[in-house]
Write an enzyme that holds these catalytic residues in place. Structure first.
Site, short mmCIF file in Angstrom:
data_model
loop_
_atom_site.label_atom_id
_atom_site.label_comp_id
_atom_site.label_asym_id
_atom_site.label_seq_id
_atom_site.Cartn_x
_atom_site.Cartn_y
_atom_site.Cartn_z
CG ASP A 302 -2.22 0.85 0.85
OD1 ASP A 302 -2.15 1.67 -0.08
OD2 ASP A 302 -3.25 0.71 1.54
C1 NOJ Z 1 -3.99 3.92 -0.04
C2 NOJ Z 1 -5.16 3.01 0.02
O1 NOJ Z 1 -5.18 2.30 1.24
C3 NOJ Z 1 -5.21 2.02 -1.12
O2 NOJ Z 1 -6.39 1.28 -1.04
C4 NOJ Z 1 -5.09 2.74 -2.41
O3 NOJ Z 1 -5.22 1.83 -3.48
C5 NOJ Z 1 -3.75 3.44 -2.45
N1 NOJ Z 1 -3.71 4.41 -1.37
C6 NOJ Z 1 -3.48 4.12 -3.77
O4 NOJ Z 1 -4.26 5.23 -3.90
#
Ligand code: NOJ
Length: 765
Positions: A302
């Site tokens: 993430d």
């Molecule tokens: C953080 C989020 O938790 C995740 O779900 C997302 O895909 C990413 N950022 C990218 O934006």
């Protein structure tokens, strides 16, 4: 190595070159034998890997954010200035938050034409509930229990996003969550692993289609692996500490369902799980995902979650974090800059095996091949297609269909709904009723502000009544953006009097109240689950002058609605329904669509009950009605049950269940049938739900577990026999060693219209 002729598909040439080196064939011989169709993807990947330096392989594992949209904090490592340089060196395998054919083509061109090997980028984006034409938020869609419609919604999202140059979506989020305080419940399918698994499967199929190499499909991403939905006290990014049984039986099943659907990527998460950040968790990523479940796609971290292992107190610094993450099986680094800066050195120092780098690069290249990016890196970059595809009427139709199916009727006393179409004075009240942005919800991708159909506009289509609108009060103050904290109006009641005056003379008051779009979603946890700001006061002020109120709720999470249930005649749960929101709501209010949604999460009676979920354990002291005895599992002030249980939802018609029959076919097969009758006056759809209770087991089982459901449409007075088969899959569970087992014993079978149904039968297996 010489620059390759770019007029022919770049990597086919590389493969031809390397296979020619191996087989002594000439390039033209190889080309005429149509090598790309003969060689399978694994051989192609092998050929490329042989040509790559360590830095280039690590480069495939590096994902940078684009230069425009931001969906997380800016990392501390300061690589931002080096992004173009790294792109040109082949040190970037993927970019996220790039959209629009022009932009994507420009960046892809650098990767394909200016790097040594010309390996195309995979372009990721959070296409969560649509690209420009938005469907309802995922939690709302889940309330439809309509797997076909949910799949279609993902297909629409994929088609629009792929036309805008994107080839990978960070969806579906399949985290089970039981905590309405957690803002991200809007992005999931709710509290139940069975429903969650079916929806996860449908979404992956919808995004990926049957052929990933088509220009209108996206690689999907099952996220967040694992247990992110169990953040303590619902506070975003908080610690997770759950037991093995919950992990195996509640958290894992939807992820397994995405594997069954052929999902090509996984995303790990921000949370730690029992003391180990999941981004650095070998058990989850290598032992379970890659070994046990045989997942051969890749895992992306993430945003910044590798670097964040230092803040967690698990890694000494970013280099140490890179070492831990790579060894644990995290294949791609999203915005920590840890892999690109540290990984090659870690390999040379012997701290990370090169075999792990090869494996990660192989997985990423494999997916790029499957997407057809090597055949044509610009296959998602057709400007003409972008113009023609995005915003098609067919997409609006699909989003409207999905929106209507997502609405849940919570209360309808004395058939106040549907509204009469003529001769009524209707007062429409609430800032959200005229809002054309908030219904888009969180994760708007490319949808522009002011593009949703408002409730006011939807109701204006019906011209037989006298409709008067009054705002009453703002919900939020000022313009809200994705990165902003939402500012709620807690003081300004200056427009109350006008709304009260309008309500006084109305036959029916429709009040649209709830949360603004950005009050749920990532980093949007709340400690109160009432109507934000002055809305409750407004509602009660209106109620004093006119009790005939239909409350239409816009929200991204379950709310506490006791006052509303007690006082108001009609309540409609309309979530955030996307672009076609107002049309869907108006069609339901006027009875052109008979609501059929069922709640995918329990709605509590009080905040203190949270986390509350239907499939809880019995405890050693469940409620047994012994008079004058206090020693049972309960609260002194509120009963244990939710206000609206999981699976609950009304219709304008009524349904009767009868003739439940349960037949034990063998130790592991049970046939169940029930008769459903439409006993009301409208044609309607019911979600027939089947629950089991396993009375005793080596690992205790929940009081009820959903194990089957079917959507049934019936005309008034029509009846239908509905049949289910329960097999090992439904009757068994995971023990604490992670083995799936089926144990003999006593089971109750429940069938009905929600998780509280009393129609039941008991069997012994
Ligand atoms: C953080 C989020 O938790 C995740 O779900 C997302 O895909 C990413 N950022 C990218 O934006």
């Amino acid at each position: 190595m010489k620059k390759i002729n770019l007029l022919v598909p770049i990597m086919s040439c590389l493969i031809l070159l390397s296979s020619c080196q191996n087989s002594n064939k000439t390039i033209s011989e190889a080309r005429s034998s149509s090598v790309t169709s003969v060689l399978d993807i694994e051989q192609k990947v092998d050929s490329i890997l042989k040509l790559m330096t360590l830095e280039e392989k690590v480069g495939q594992m590096n994902q940078y954010n684009g230069f425009w949209d931001v969906t997380g904090p800016v990392p501390s490592q300061g690589n931002a200035a080096k992004k173009y340089e790294h792109l040109r060196k082949g040190y970037v395998g993927s970019m996220l938050n790039l959209r629009g054919v022009k932009t994507v083509r420009k960046i892809q061109k650098i990767a394909v034409e200016e790097t040594r090997l010309g390996i195309p980028l995979i372009i990721g984006f959070d296409v969560i509930h649509g690209y420009e034409t938005l469907s309802p938020i995922p939690l709302a869609e889940s309330a439809s229990w309509d797997l076909e419609a949910i799949k279609t919604s993902a297909e629409v999202a994929a088609e629009e996003a792929a036309a805008a140059g994107i080839n990978w979506t960070f969806a579906p989020m399949v985290d089970i969550s039981r905590d309405a305080r957690w803002g991200r419940v809007m992005e999931g399918a709710g509290e139940d692993p069975y429903l969650g698994s079916k929806i996860a499967f449908a979404r992956v199929k919808g995004f990926q289609g049957s052929d990933l190499s088509k220009h209108n499909t996206l690689a999907a991403c099952a996220k967040h692996f694992a247990a992110y939905g169990f953040a303590e006290s619902g506070r975003e990014y908080n610690t997770v500490d759950i037991g093995t049984s919950t992990l195996n039986n509640i958290v894992f099943p939807p992820f397994q369902a995405t594997i069954d659907a052929g999902v090509r990527t996984f995303m790990n998460a921000f949370n730690e799980l029992n003391g180990i950040p999941v981004t650095g968790n070998t058990y989850l990523q290598r032992d379970i995902l890659k070994d046990k479940w045989k997942f051969d796609g890749f895992v992306v971290s993430d945003w910044g979650s590798i670097e964040e292992m230092t803040a967690h107190g698990h890694a000494k610094d970013n280099k140490h974090a890179a070492e831990i993450a790579a060894n644990a099986g995290s294949d791609m680094d999203m915005e920590s800059y840890a892999y690109v800066n540290e990984l090659a050195a870690l390999v040379r120092e012997g701290k990370v095996k090169e075999a792990y780098i090869d494996d990660a690069a192989r997985r990423i290249l494999r997916v790029k091949f499957e997407l057809g990016l090597f055949e044509d890196p610009y296959k998602y970059c057709d400007e003409q297609r972008e113009k023609e595809v995005i915003g098609q009427q067919a997409f609006h139709d699909a989003c409207l269909d999905m929106a209507k199916k997502s609405i849940v009727l919570l209360k309808n006393q004395n058939q106040l709904l549907p509204l009469k179409k003529h001769g009524q004075k209707i007062a429409l009240i609430g800032a959200l009723a005229s809002d054309k942005t908030s219904p888009l919800g969180n994760w708007r991708t490319a949808a522009k502000d002011n593009t949703a159909v408002s409730v006011l506009e939807g109701m204006q289509v019906y011209t037989g009544n006298q409709l008067t609108y009054a705002k009453g009060a703002d919900v939020s103050i000022g313009q809200t953006k994705f990165v902003d904290e939402v500012k709620i109006n807690t003081t300004d009641k200056s427009e109350f009097p006008q709304a009260i005056a309008v309500a006084k003379t109305a036959d029916v008051v429709v009040m649209v109240l709830g949360e603004v779009g950005y009050q749920s979603g990532e980093a949007r946890s709340r400690t109160e689950l009432g109507l934000p700001g002055v809305q409750q006061e407004l509602l009660e002020a209106i109620y004093k002058v006119n009790k005939n109120i239909v409350l239409v709720l816009n929200n991204g999470r379950p709310l506490v609605l006791n006052w509303h249930q007690e006082h108001l005649p009609a309540i409609v749960e309309a979530w955030q329904l996307g672009t076609q929101s107002g049309n869907a709501i108006a069609q339901v209010l006027y009875g052109d669509y008979n609501p059929s949604g069922k709640l995918p999460m329990s709605f509590p009676r009080a905040l203190g009950q949270v986390p509350i979920y239907y499939n809880h354990k019995n405890t050693g002291r469940p409620l047994i009605p012994i008079p004058n005895n206090v020693f049972w599992s309960h609260y002194q002030d509120v009963e244990n049950t939710p206000l609206y249980p999981f699976g609950y939802g009304l219709s304008y018609t009524s349904f009767e269940y009868s003739e439940l029959q349960v037949k034990v076919v063998s130790d592991t097969e049970v046939n169940v049938s029930v008769t459903l009758k439409n006993s009301g006056k409208f044609t309607g759809k019911e979600v027939v739900q089947l629950y089991i209770k396993d009375h005793y087991a080596s690992v205790t089982r929940p009081v009820r577990e959903l194990k089957g459901f079917e959507l049934v449409s019936l005309n008034p007075n029509e009846s239908k026999k509905i049949e289910f088969t329960l097999s090992e899959k439904e009757l068994g569970f995971y023990d604490n060693q992670g083995n799936f087992i089926v144990e003999p014993g006593d089971f109750s079978i429940f069938v009905g219209g929600d998780s509280n149904t009393s129609l039941q039968s008991k069997i012994t297996l």
